[in-house]
Design a protein around this motif. Structure first.
Motif, short mmCIF file in Angstrom:
data_model
loop_
_atom_site.label_atom_id
_atom_site.label_comp_id
_atom_site.label_asym_id
_atom_site.label_seq_id
_atom_site.Cartn_x
_atom_site.Cartn_y
_atom_site.Cartn_z
N PHE A 42 0.83 -1.21 0.00
CA PHE A 42 0.00 0.00 0.00
C PHE A 42 0.86 1.25 0.00
CE2 PHE A 42 -3.28 -2.88 1.81
CZ PHE A 42 -4.23 -2.69 0.84
N ASP A 43 1.93 1.25 0.78
CA ASP A 43 2.79 2.42 0.86
C ASP A 43 3.39 2.76 -0.50
OD1 ASP A 43 2.17 2.40 3.52
OD2 ASP A 43 4.21 2.00 4.24
N VAL A 44 3.84 1.74 -1.24
CA VAL A 44 4.47 2.05 -2.53
C VAL A 44 3.46 2.60 -3.52
CG1 VAL A 44 6.39 0.45 -2.23
CG2 VAL A 44 4.36 -0.32 -3.44
N VAL A 45 2.20 2.18 -3.43
CA VAL A 45 1.18 2.74 -4.32
C VAL A 45 0.96 4.22 -4.01
CG1 VAL A 45 -1.24 2.65 -5.02
CG2 VAL A 45 0.06 0.53 -4.77
N PHE A 46 0.88 4.55 -2.71
CA PHE A 46 0.72 5.96 -2.33
C PHE A 46 1.95 6.77 -2.75
CE2 PHE A 46 -2.09 4.16 1.12
CZ PHE A 46 -3.27 4.55 0.51
N MET A 47 3.14 6.19 -2.58
CA MET A 47 4.36 6.89 -2.97
C MET A 47 4.42 7.07 -4.48
SD MET A 47 6.87 4.95 -0.24
CE MET A 47 8.41 5.59 -0.86
N ALA A 48 4.00 6.06 -5.24
CA ALA A 48 3.99 6.16 -6.69
C ALA A 48 3.01 7.23 -7.16
CB ALA A 48 3.63 4.80 -7.31
N CYS A 49 1.87 7.31 -6.50
CA CYS A 49 0.88 8.32 -6.85
C CYS A 49 1.43 9.72 -6.57
CB CYS A 49 -0.40 8.08 -6.07
SG CYS A 49 -1.77 9.13 -6.59
N ALA A 50 2.08 9.90 -5.43
CA ALA A 50 2.67 11.20 -5.11
C ALA A 50 3.75 11.57 -6.12
CB ALA A 50 3.25 11.18 -3.69
N GLU A 51 4.57 10.59 -6.49
CA GLU A 51 5.62 10.86 -7.47
C GLU A 51 5.02 11.20 -8.83
OE1 GLU A 51 9.77 8.83 -8.13
OE2 GLU A 51 8.20 7.62 -9.08
N GLU A 52 4.03 10.44 -9.26
CA GLU A 52 3.39 10.66 -10.57
C GLU A 52 2.77 12.05 -10.66
OE1 GLU A 52 1.69 10.17 -14.34
OE2 GLU A 52 3.19 8.90 -13.39
N THR A 53 2.15 12.50 -9.59
CA THR A 53 1.43 13.77 -9.62
C THR A 53 2.26 14.96 -9.13
OG1 THR A 53 0.53 13.41 -7.40
CG2 THR A 53 -0.79 12.61 -9.26
N GLY A 54 3.45 14.68 -8.61
CA GLY A 54 4.26 15.76 -8.06
C GLY A 54 3.66 16.33 -6.79
N SER A 55 2.94 15.50 -6.07
CA SER A 55 2.24 15.94 -4.85
C SER A 55 3.09 15.73 -3.61
CB SER A 55 0.95 15.13 -4.68
OG SER A 55 0.10 15.31 -5.77
N ILE A 56 2.71 16.41 -2.56
CA ILE A 56 3.31 16.18 -1.25
C ILE A 56 2.58 15.00 -0.62
CG2 ILE A 56 3.69 17.12 1.06
CD1 ILE A 56 3.69 19.92 -0.24
N LEU A 57 3.33 14.03 -0.15
CA LEU A 57 2.75 12.87 0.52
C LEU A 57 2.60 13.21 1.99
CD1 LEU A 57 1.94 9.87 0.41
CD2 LEU A 57 4.33 9.32 0.81
N ILE A 58 1.39 13.07 2.51
CA ILE A 58 1.11 13.34 3.92
C ILE A 58 0.76 12.01 4.58
CG2 ILE A 58 -0.36 14.57 5.56
CD1 ILE A 58 -0.81 16.65 3.31
N THR A 59 1.45 11.67 5.66
CA THR A 59 1.23 10.39 6.31
C THR A 59 1.36 10.50 7.81
OG1 THR A 59 1.95 8.06 6.37
CG2 THR A 59 3.66 9.71 6.03
N ASP A 60 0.75 9.55 8.53
CA ASP A 60 0.96 9.45 9.97
C ASP A 60 1.71 8.16 10.30
OD1 ASP A 60 -0.98 7.53 9.61
OD2 ASP A 60 -2.18 8.13 11.33
N ASP A 61 2.29 7.55 9.29
CA ASP A 61 3.05 6.31 9.42
C ASP A 61 4.54 6.64 9.36
OD1 ASP A 61 4.52 3.96 8.74
OD2 ASP A 61 2.72 3.04 7.91
N ARG A 62 5.22 6.47 10.47
CA ARG A 62 6.64 6.86 10.56
C ARG A 62 7.50 6.10 9.56
NH1 ARG A 62 9.62 11.05 11.64
NH2 ARG A 62 8.66 11.38 13.64
#
Length: 81
Positions: A42-62
């Motif tokens: 799941f983390d890599v999908v969120f990271m891939a989405c942030a990279e693809e869109t140039g977005s800031i990734l916001i998480t509460d998972d250290r």
């Protein structure tokens, strides 16, 4: 306003103001990020989405924060805010 009308307005708003990326679209990028970061699926999908869109990734998972930061993404650990 009925529930059907509210749902229609919500879908219209999302259609006009959002982009949806399915996990199949992000698969290759997710695999590459996973191989490099050893992050969970799941983390890599969120990271891939942030990279693809140039977005800031916001998480509460250290762990996710640390891996995304090491990978070079713009990331915010929500508990620090």
């Amino acid at each position: 306003m009925s529930d059907t009308q509210r749902a229609g307005l919500a879908l219209t708003f999302l259609g006009q103001n959002s982009r949806f990326y399915g996990d199949a679209y992000l698969m290759e990028r997710s695999i590459r990020i996973g191989m490099r970061t050893k992050a969970s699926g799941f983390d890599v999908v969120f990271m891939a989405c942030a990279e693809e869109t140039g977005s800031i990734l916001i998480t509460d998972d250290r762990k996710m924060y640390d891996r995304a930061n090491d990978y070079g993404l713009d990331v915010i650990f929500i508990r620090d805010v």
